[in-house]
Design a protein around this motif. Structure first.
Motif, PDB file in Angstrom:
ATOM      1  N   UNK A  68       0.812  -1.218   0.000  1.00  0.00           N
ATOM      2  CA  UNK A  68       0.000   0.000   0.000  1.00  0.00           C
ATOM      3  C   UNK A  68       0.844   1.266   0.000  1.00  0.00           C
ATOM      4  N   UNK A  69       1.838   1.314   0.903  1.00  0.00           N
ATOM      5  CA  UNK A  69       2.611   2.550   1.076  1.00  0.00           C
ATOM      6  C   UNK A  69       3.991   2.500   0.435  1.00  0.00           C
ATOM      7  N   UNK A  70       4.696   1.379   0.599  1.00  0.00           N
ATOM      8  CA  UNK A  70       6.099   1.331   0.217  1.00  0.00           C
ATOM      9  C   UNK A  70       6.369   1.299  -1.267  1.00  0.00           C
ATOM     10  N   UNK A  71       5.395   0.889  -2.059  1.00  0.00           N
ATOM     11  CA  UNK A  71       5.619   0.771  -3.508  1.00  0.00           C
ATOM     12  C   UNK A  71       5.574   2.114  -4.232  1.00  0.00           C
ATOM     13  N   UNK A  72       4.891   3.102  -3.640  1.00  0.00           N
ATOM     14  CA  UNK A  72       4.700   4.422  -4.273  1.00  0.00           C
ATOM     15  C   UNK A  72       4.005   4.317  -5.635  1.00  0.00           C
ATOM     16  N   UNK A  73       3.231   3.263  -5.813  1.00  0.00           N
ATOM     17  CA  UNK A  73       2.505   3.102  -7.073  1.00  0.00           C
ATOM     18  C   UNK A  73       1.498   4.214  -7.266  1.00  0.00           C
ATOM     19  N   UNK A  74       1.009   4.797  -6.169  1.00  0.00           N
ATOM     20  CA  UNK A  74       0.030   5.882  -6.320  1.00  0.00           C
ATOM     21  C   UNK A  74       0.615   7.059  -7.094  1.00  0.00           C
ATOM     22  N   UNK A  90      -5.177   2.538  -3.482  1.00  0.00           N
ATOM     23  CA  UNK A  90      -5.673   2.039  -2.201  1.00  0.00           C
ATOM     24  C   UNK A  90      -6.800   1.033  -2.417  1.00  0.00           C
ATOM     25  N   UNK A  91      -7.628   1.284  -3.420  1.00  0.00           N
ATOM     26  CA  UNK A  91      -8.728   0.367  -3.713  1.00  0.00           C
ATOM     27  C   UNK A  91      -8.208  -0.960  -4.249  1.00  0.00           C
ATOM     28  N   UNK A  92      -7.246  -0.909  -5.175  1.00  0.00           N
ATOM     29  CA  UNK A  92      -6.656  -2.131  -5.725  1.00  0.00           C
ATOM     30  C   UNK A  92      -5.907  -2.898  -4.637  1.00  0.00           C
ATOM     31  N   UNK A  93      -5.153  -2.184  -3.803  1.00  0.00           N
ATOM     32  CA  UNK A  93      -4.425  -2.839  -2.713  1.00  0.00           C
ATOM     33  C   UNK A  93      -5.399  -3.473  -1.725  1.00  0.00           C
ATOM     34  N   UNK A  94      -6.564  -2.837  -1.536  1.00  0.00           N
ATOM     35  CA  UNK A  94      -7.583  -3.417  -0.665  1.00  0.00           C
ATOM     36  C   UNK A  94      -8.109  -4.731  -1.217  1.00  0.00           C
ATOM     37  N   UNK A  95      -8.270  -4.805  -2.534  1.00  0.00           N
ATOM     38  CA  UNK A  95      -8.702  -6.055  -3.159  1.00  0.00           C
ATOM     39  C   UNK A  95      -7.635  -7.136  -2.986  1.00  0.00           C
ATOM     40  N   UNK A  96      -6.385  -6.766  -3.189  1.00  0.00           N
ATOM     41  CA  UNK A  96      -5.284  -7.711  -2.988  1.00  0.00           C
ATOM     42  C   UNK A  96      -5.264  -8.216  -1.545  1.00  0.00           C
ATOM     43  N   UNK A  97      -5.476  -7.311  -0.603  1.00  0.00           N
ATOM     44  CA  UNK A  97      -5.528  -7.688   0.820  1.00  0.00           C
ATOM     45  C   UNK A  97      -6.627  -8.719   1.074  1.00  0.00           C
ATOM     46  N   UNK A  98      -7.770  -8.521   0.443  1.00  0.00           N
ATOM     47  CA  UNK A  98      -8.895  -9.429   0.649  1.00  0.00           C
ATOM     48  C   UNK A  98      -8.636 -10.815   0.066  1.00  0.00           C
ATOM     49  N   UNK A 158     -13.961  -6.386  -2.880  1.00  0.00           N
ATOM     50  CA  UNK A 158     -13.036  -6.611  -1.771  1.00  0.00           C
ATOM     51  C   UNK A 158     -13.781  -7.054  -0.519  1.00  0.00           C
ATOM     52  N   UNK A 159     -14.858  -6.350  -0.190  1.00  0.00           N
ATOM     53  CA  UNK A 159     -15.656  -6.696   0.988  1.00  0.00           C
ATOM     54  C   UNK A 159     -16.290  -8.072   0.827  1.00  0.00           C
ATOM     55  N   UNK A 160     -16.810  -8.339  -0.362  1.00  0.00           N
ATOM     56  CA  UNK A 160     -17.462  -9.627  -0.630  1.00  0.00           C
ATOM     57  C   UNK A 160     -16.488 -10.787  -0.465  1.00  0.00           C
TER      58      UNK A 160
END
Length: 241
Positions: A92-98, A159-167, A225-227
């Motif tokens: 989420x933070x370290x890649x600086x992909x944003x 953040x949204x894509x990383x949230x999907x990856x987290x899920x 992600x939530x699903x």
């Protein structure tokens, strides 16, 4: 209690604000300064060149950027408060992909404004906002404000894509899953705020499509992600994360 973030666990925006020597700004103060500086510059340029028609769309852009900053800070602090897995924080933070996404979106936007729009619109958007012969200073300020907005849009998307990856990768207890759903809702809220631009670009269907499509994509990915997180929870009966 929210722990102190370490290097590589902050957005680039947070790192810049936190690195200012001799200053320790609260979120509200930092965002207030951001809004005040950009708005003052906007009003000064409008007064200098008589571009008062640009004040309303410019103010909306400055406001959207400020709201984006606030939601970014809330998101990052919430993630750290949840003691998220190290792998997720690194992605989420370290890649600086944003930043990469922001640069790509900004290049596409500038290309549209200066190449595509003049060829496809009766009145280009820049002409609508800054007149047929826009002053160089006004164009520079416009691009700076647009970058401020686009960077936050890139952050919202990542953040949204990383949230999907987290899920997909991790499983959490029910309460933690609910907290992550609330955190992901911050991205959906910011995407919704970006629809404030739509009234100013109604004559430019490409931009309308990009804005609406972006919002739909963020909502869809956040919902997925939530699903996935809840489905994984039901199948496993919960985990220790």
């Amino acid at each position: 209690m929210t722990r102190t973030p370490e290097y590589g666990e902050t957005w680039v925006y947070e790192s810049i604000v936190g690195a200012l020597p001799g200053f320790e700004l609260s979120d509200r103060l930092a965002i207030g300064i951001q809004f005040a500086v950009f708005e003052a510059a906007l009003l000064a340029v409008a007064a200098a060149y008589g571009l008062w028609e640009a004040v309303v769309p410019g103010t909306v852009a400055v406001l959207v950027a400020a709201v984006g900053s606030w939601l970014m800070l809330r998101y990052s602090r919430s993630v750290r408060a949840l003691r998220s897995p190290e792998g997720y924080r690194r992605v989420l933070f370290g890649s600086n992909i944003e930043v990469v996404l922001g640069v790509m979106a900004f290049v596409l936007l500038v290309t549209y404004l200066f190449v595509t729009d003049p060829r496809t619109s009766d009145v280009p958007l820049l002409t609508e906002i800054l007149g047929p012969e826009p002053p160089a200073l006004a164009v520079a300020l416009l691009l700076l404000i647009l970058w401020d907005v686009v960077y936050r849009i890139g952050t919202c998307w990542w953040a949204t894509v990383a949230g999907l990856w987290r899920s997909i990768v991790y499983e959490f207890e029910p309460e933690t899953t609910r907290e992550y759903a609330r955190v992901d809702g911050l991205n959906v809220a910011f995407a919704g705020v970006q629809l404030l631009f739509v009234p100013f670009v109604l004559g430019h269907p490409i931009l309308v499509g990009a804005l609406v499509g972006h919002v739909i994509a963020v909502v869809a990915v956040a919902a997925l992600s939530v699903l996935l997180q809840r489905r994984s929870q039901k199948e496993s009966g919960g985990t220790t994360l």
